[in-house]
Design a protein around this motif. Structure first.
Motif, PDB file in Angstrom:
ATOM      1  N   CYS A  85     -74.231 -55.396 115.787  1.00 13.32           N
ATOM      2  CA  CYS A  85     -75.284 -54.661 115.083  1.00 13.32           C
ATOM      3  C   CYS A  85     -74.712 -53.453 114.353  1.00 13.32           C
ATOM      4  N   MET A  86     -73.787 -52.749 114.993  1.00 10.61           N
ATOM      5  CA  MET A  86     -73.172 -51.580 114.356  1.00 10.61           C
ATOM      6  C   MET A  86     -72.399 -51.985 113.107  1.00 10.61           C
ATOM      7  N   GLN A  87     -71.574 -53.028 113.223  1.00 10.05           N
ATOM      8  CA  GLN A  87     -70.783 -53.470 112.071  1.00 10.05           C
ATOM      9  C   GLN A  87     -71.679 -53.861 110.904  1.00 10.05           C
ATOM     10  N   VAL A  94     -73.138 -48.897 103.592  1.00  6.49           N
ATOM     11  CA  VAL A  94     -72.117 -48.517 102.606  1.00  6.49           C
ATOM     12  C   VAL A  94     -72.349 -49.268 101.302  1.00  6.49           C
ATOM     13  N   ALA A  95     -72.700 -50.554 101.396  1.00  4.18           N
ATOM     14  CA  ALA A  95     -72.935 -51.358 100.192  1.00  4.18           C
ATOM     15  C   ALA A  95     -74.132 -50.836  99.393  1.00  4.18           C
ATOM     16  N   VAL A 125     -66.291 -47.882 111.959  1.00  7.73           N
ATOM     17  CA  VAL A 125     -66.735 -46.913 110.947  1.00  7.73           C
ATOM     18  C   VAL A 125     -65.717 -46.840 109.814  1.00  7.73           C
ATOM     19  N   HIS A 126     -64.449 -46.698 110.162  1.00  9.09           N
ATOM     20  CA  HIS A 126     -63.402 -46.579 109.137  1.00  9.09           C
ATOM     21  C   HIS A 126     -63.206 -47.883 108.375  1.00  9.09           C
ATOM     22  N   GLU A 127     -63.298 -49.010 109.065  1.00 13.32           N
ATOM     23  CA  GLU A 127     -63.143 -50.300 108.384  1.00 13.32           C
ATOM     24  C   GLU A 127     -64.221 -50.526 107.336  1.00 13.32           C
ATOM     25  N   ALA A 128     -65.408 -49.961 107.589  1.00 13.95           N
ATOM     26  CA  ALA A 128     -66.510 -50.107 106.619  1.00 13.95           C
ATOM     27  C   ALA A 128     -66.414 -49.094 105.497  1.00 13.95           C
TER      28      ALA A 128
END
Length: 619
Positions: A85-87, A94-95, A125-128
């Protein structure tokens, strides 16, 4: 035998167990829907963040979040579901390229069960491509456990990375206030039970008011969720709630940008409110320094700006301390100290923790926080923040100047003796409440036998009695919910919206009765009267001062304006004045009640012109 009813616990457990395979497929195939609901700042009338919500497919029993997460818990995949859910929330937010904070629901169980929770969270968070300081970790209050030390440790790393913490559904569980105290969150969300119907429920109004008072005192912002009607919204705005969330202001939607269009009617919903001067009005943005700045470089900044007394130390947008000119130069003036300290980071000598003032606090609230530090210099500065981020510096002298200006402006429309709002302000308050269709009680407080008291003791002593009564009224009633006015002489009006208005009024009457003897000689207090001339010049005895309180329920027929209420109150005042000693009479609709009786007995009016005699008022 099993219970065949669709909503039976047995059938529910079977469905939960049978949903394990479907849940695994939903997580694997990415068929979980992520929705966003806006969180509104009522002061700026804008969106300041979104809460991410997860739903299963609309045609599935797992569409309900309660079923979805309970099934995951029974299948032992609750932690993995939380991370999925977070991912999804990070990527979609972000999108969408929207501003504001993202509130992410996290169960404390997941934090306890996964020792690497903080590391995984920040990695996603950083990956997104998202910023940690825009994340708010929203903990479900009802599932919090008792191991607060362990939870604080897990959250500390996330806080250091810039994440904020929120507690959800305050008031729904049994540990809410302790959790608030233990975790010291940046936000608390009031359970929707206390928001629903708050415009018609004074008990809920008092609960929210008390939560706001605690939040203001400790610098925690309060969010009211579940706002469904315009009346609820107006009530919450008037109370001073920091944030609003609910279907009235925007339903959960897959596209945050679409939701933004749903708040354009906010101005119409809450109306135009009187602007309040807050801490942000005195904030001056002074470029901060990072914690790793060398002390010699910070000293150079002070040399370049001789007027600058304080610099904020900021990491990732959040103030972590301050450096004060006098303290730094006093340190460096000692023998060998420049050689010792010049190359060290400023974090080694900064003042930390330091006073952080939320930019939306009212000036009187800021004054209380500033003076709690003890004696402060007029030029001393403090940090002002907005949404936890550094906004600028405020100076004590600017705070005092604005407070003085406010007081002078208020004094123009106030009684010169008590400085309470006068007749015009009382009328405006009553008309505003009537226009917004809110129920209230108007109480008229009048001193009995005050003229002979003035004739005997003089106007200066009479003023002391008026000031004493003014102090009792101000201390007894809620500054946030009630309105205390002084319309002249010994006449006061209180517009009451607190749930315990009757008890508060009785408290004023009782306190006045207990203290009034202090305004007489011992002999006069003992015999219970004074002897002086009446209006016709005849000498007679007058009893000690008492209070007559005449109250009117705004639900009474004909209470359509301040003028109409004044007319209706005039008849209630006559009834109160007919009582011997202290009196408290209420008219509510077509009933008149003597509230000084142990068991208040209702009395009926046959018309607006009827005046009940004292013997008729005995229940």
């Amino acid at each position: 035998m099993s219970d065949p009813r669709p909503d039976s616990p047995t059938l529910r457990l079977r469905r939960l167990d049978a949903s394990t395979y479907e849940l695994t497929e939903l997580m694997r195939d990415g068929r979980l829907a992520t929705l966003f609901q806006p969180i509104i700042d009522p002061r700026s009338r804008g969106v300041c963040g979104f809460e991410s919500l997860t739903r299963g497919p609309s045609d599935s029993w797992l569409h309900s979040p309660q079923n979805l997460f309970e099934a995951a818990r029974r299948a032992g995949v609750k932690v993995e579901l939380d991370f999925v859910c977070m991912q999804n929330a990070f990527k979609r937010f972000v999108a969408a390229r929207v501003a504001g904070q993202l509130f992410i629901n996290v169960s404390p169980d997941s934090i306890y069960e996964d020792p690497s929770f903080a590391t995984r969270f920040l990695r996603y968070v950083h990956e997104a491509g998202f910023a940690p300081n825009r994340c708010v970790i929203e903990l479900t209050e009802e599932s919090l456990l008792d191991d607060y030390a362990r939870l604080r440790t897990a959250l500390q790393g996330l806080r250091e990375a810039g994440c904020a913490i929120a507690i959800d559904d305050l008031g729904a569980g049994s540990s809410g206030l302790r959790t608030w105290s233990e975790l010291k969150p940046d936000f608390v969300k009031i359970d929707r039970y206390f928001v629903s119907g708050i415009d018609a429920d004074k008990t809920k109004l008092e609960f929210v008011r008390s939560i706001l008072d605690v939040g203001r005192a400790i610098g925690c912002r309060v969010i009211a969720e579940g706002v469904e009607t315009e009346r609820e919204c107006r009530e919450l705005v008037d109370l001073g709630v920091d944030r609003l969330q609910g279907n009235l202001l925007g339903r959960p939607n897959a596209a945050p940008m679409v939701v933004l269009q749903q708040v354009e009617s906010l101005d119409r919903t809450i109306g135009v409110t009187t602007s309040t001067i807050c801490a942000e009005h005195i904030a001056v943005h002074v470029p901060p320094v990072p914690p790793d700045a060398r002390i010699s470089d910070v000293a150079d900044l002070f040399h370049q700006s001789p007027e600058q007394q304080t610099l904020a130390v900021v990491r990732d947008g959040r103030a972590v301390g301050v450096v004060r000119r006098n303290d730094l130069f006093a340190l460096l003036a000692k023998p060998l100290h420049p050689e010792i300290y010049n190359k060290k980071p400023v974090s080694t000598v900064m003042e930390s923790p330091t006073l952080l003032i939320d930019g939306q606090l009212r000036l009187e609230q800021v004054s209380r926080l500033v003076t709690q530090k003890g004696r402060m210099r007029l030029t001393e500065e403090f940090v002002i923040t907005r949404d936890g981020l550094y906004q600028g510096l405020g100076q004590t002298i600017d705070l005092l100047r604005l407070i003085t200006e406010q007081q002078l402006q208020t004094a123009k429309h106030s009684n010169p003796l008590t400085l309470l709002p006068g007749n015009g302000a009382v009328r405006s308050c009553v008309d505003r409440l009537i226009e917004s269709e809110r129920r209230f009680i108007v109480a008229y407080f009048d001193l009995d036998s005050f003229k002979p008291y003035n004739d005997t003791f003089g106007y200066a002593q009479g003023d002391q009695v008026i000031l004493h009564l003014s102090g009792l009224l101000k201390s007894a009633f809620s500054a946030r919910l009630d309105f205390v006015g002084h319309i002249g002489g010994d006449d006061f009006v209180v517009v009451m919206r607190c749930a315990d208005w009757r008890e508060r009024t009785r408290r004023v009457i009782d306190q006045f009765a207990d203290t009034v003897s202090g305004f007489y000689s011992q002999e006069q207090a003992a015999i219970g009267h004074i002897t002086t001339a009446d209006r016709e010049g005849n000498t007679r005895d007058f009893p000690l001062l008492t209070l007559s309180v005449a109250a009117l329920d705004s639900a009474t027929v004909g209470a359509t304006s301040a003028d109409a209420i004044a007319h209706l109150l005039a008849h209630v005042k006559k009834l109160a004045k007919l009582r011997t000693g202290n009196s408290f009479v209420l008219r509510s609709r077509e009933r008149v009640v003597d509230l000084m009786q142990a068991q208040a007995a209702p009395l009926h009016l046959t018309s607006d012109t009827d005046v009940l005699m004292p013997e008729q008022m005995v229940g």
